[in-house]
Design a protein around this motif. Structure first.
Motif, PDB file in Angstrom:
ATOM      1  N   ARG A 194       0.836  -1.210   0.000  1.00 38.73           N
ATOM      2  CA  ARG A 194       0.000   0.000   0.000  1.00 38.73           C
ATOM      3  C   ARG A 194       0.863   1.248   0.000  1.00 38.73           C
ATOM      4  O   ARG A 194       0.575   2.218  -0.715  1.00 38.73           O
ATOM      5  CB  ARG A 194      -0.931  -0.005   1.220  1.00 38.73           C
ATOM      6  N   ARG A 195       1.929   1.251   0.804  1.00 40.16           N
ATOM      7  CA  ARG A 195       2.829   2.396   0.863  1.00 40.16           C
ATOM      8  C   ARG A 195       3.489   2.627  -0.494  1.00 40.16           C
ATOM      9  O   ARG A 195       3.601   3.768  -0.957  1.00 40.16           O
ATOM     10  CB  ARG A 195       3.896   2.157   1.939  1.00 40.16           C
ATOM     11  N   ALA A 196       3.903   1.547  -1.166  1.00 44.11           N
ATOM     12  CA  ALA A 196       4.537   1.680  -2.484  1.00 44.11           C
ATOM     13  C   ALA A 196       3.547   2.240  -3.498  1.00 44.11           C
ATOM     14  O   ALA A 196       3.906   3.087  -4.330  1.00 44.11           O
ATOM     15  CB  ALA A 196       5.066   0.323  -2.942  1.00 44.11           C
ATOM     16  N   ARG A 197       2.297   1.804  -3.433  1.00 48.98           N
ATOM     17  CA  ARG A 197       1.289   2.333  -4.361  1.00 48.98           C
ATOM     18  C   ARG A 197       1.026   3.810  -4.111  1.00 48.98           C
ATOM     19  O   ARG A 197       0.894   4.595  -5.052  1.00 48.98           O
ATOM     20  CB  ARG A 197      -0.012   1.544  -4.218  1.00 48.98           C
ATOM     21  N   ARG A 198       0.915   4.190  -2.823  1.00 52.46           N
ATOM     22  CA  ARG A 198       0.707   5.609  -2.516  1.00 52.46           C
ATOM     23  C   ARG A 198       1.875   6.454  -2.991  1.00 52.46           C
ATOM     24  O   ARG A 198       1.698   7.533  -3.550  1.00 52.46           O
ATOM     25  CB  ARG A 198       0.501   5.795  -1.008  1.00 52.46           C
ATOM     26  N   GLN A 199       3.072   5.943  -2.766  1.00 56.39           N
ATOM     27  CA  GLN A 199       4.279   6.674  -3.191  1.00 56.39           C
ATOM     28  C   GLN A 199       4.310   6.814  -4.711  1.00 56.39           C
ATOM     29  O   GLN A 199       4.638   7.871  -5.244  1.00 56.39           O
ATOM     30  CB  GLN A 199       5.533   5.971  -2.691  1.00 56.39           C
ATOM     31  N   ALA A 200       3.954   5.735  -5.425  1.00 54.76           N
ATOM     32  CA  ALA A 200       3.940   5.784  -6.884  1.00 54.76           C
ATOM     33  C   ALA A 200       2.887   6.772  -7.378  1.00 54.76           C
ATOM     34  O   ALA A 200       3.131   7.548  -8.307  1.00 54.76           O
ATOM     35  CB  ALA A 200       3.694   4.398  -7.456  1.00 54.76           C
ATOM     36  N   ALA A 201       1.717   6.770  -6.752  1.00 50.81           N
ATOM     37  CA  ALA A 201       0.671   7.700  -7.148  1.00 50.81           C
ATOM     38  C   ALA A 201       1.086   9.133  -6.851  1.00 50.81           C
ATOM     39  O   ALA A 201       0.814  10.042  -7.641  1.00 50.81           O
ATOM     40  CB  ALA A 201      -0.635   7.368  -6.415  1.00 50.81           C
ATOM     41  N   LYS A 202       1.746   9.329  -5.752  1.00 48.61           N
ATOM     42  CA  LYS A 202       2.223  10.656  -5.384  1.00 48.61           C
ATOM     43  C   LYS A 202       3.288  11.160  -6.359  1.00 48.61           C
ATOM     44  O   LYS A 202       3.281  12.315  -6.758  1.00 48.61           O
ATOM     45  CB  LYS A 202       2.788  10.615  -3.964  1.00 48.61           C
ATOM     46  N   ASN A 203       4.169  10.264  -6.773  1.00 43.26           N
ATOM     47  CA  ASN A 203       5.222  10.641  -7.709  1.00 43.26           C
ATOM     48  C   ASN A 203       4.678  10.947  -9.103  1.00 43.26           C
ATOM     49  O   ASN A 203       5.234  11.772  -9.813  1.00 43.26           O
ATOM     50  CB  ASN A 203       6.284   9.536  -7.790  1.00 43.26           C
TER      51      ASN A 203
END
Length: 70
Positions: free
Chosen positions: A58-67
């Protein structure tokens, strides 16, 4: 006194049988419930069981969406 010497073990055996019966019944019902849940999930999605993503995913997905927004 003789009746009590016979009745107490008989009552103990009956109580143990009742506890065993309910324990086995509960186990079978819970297995059936999980089996039904899996079958329902399989029929709805056409897939097997998929657990929810881990916190790392979930953290990786949020980070990817944020980037991608930046």
């Amino acid at each position: 006194m003789d009746a009590m010497q016979i009745a107490v073990p008989v009552i103990g055996i009956v109580a143990a049988a009742a506890v065993t019966f309910y324990a086995v019944s509960f186990t079978e019902l819970s297995k059936k419930s999980f089996r039904d849940l899996d079958e329902k999930y399989d029929s709805e999605n056409g897939e097997g069981y998929k657990p929810s993503p881990s916190s790392r995913e979930r953290r990786a997905r949020r980070q990817a969406a944020k980037n991608t927004k930046s």
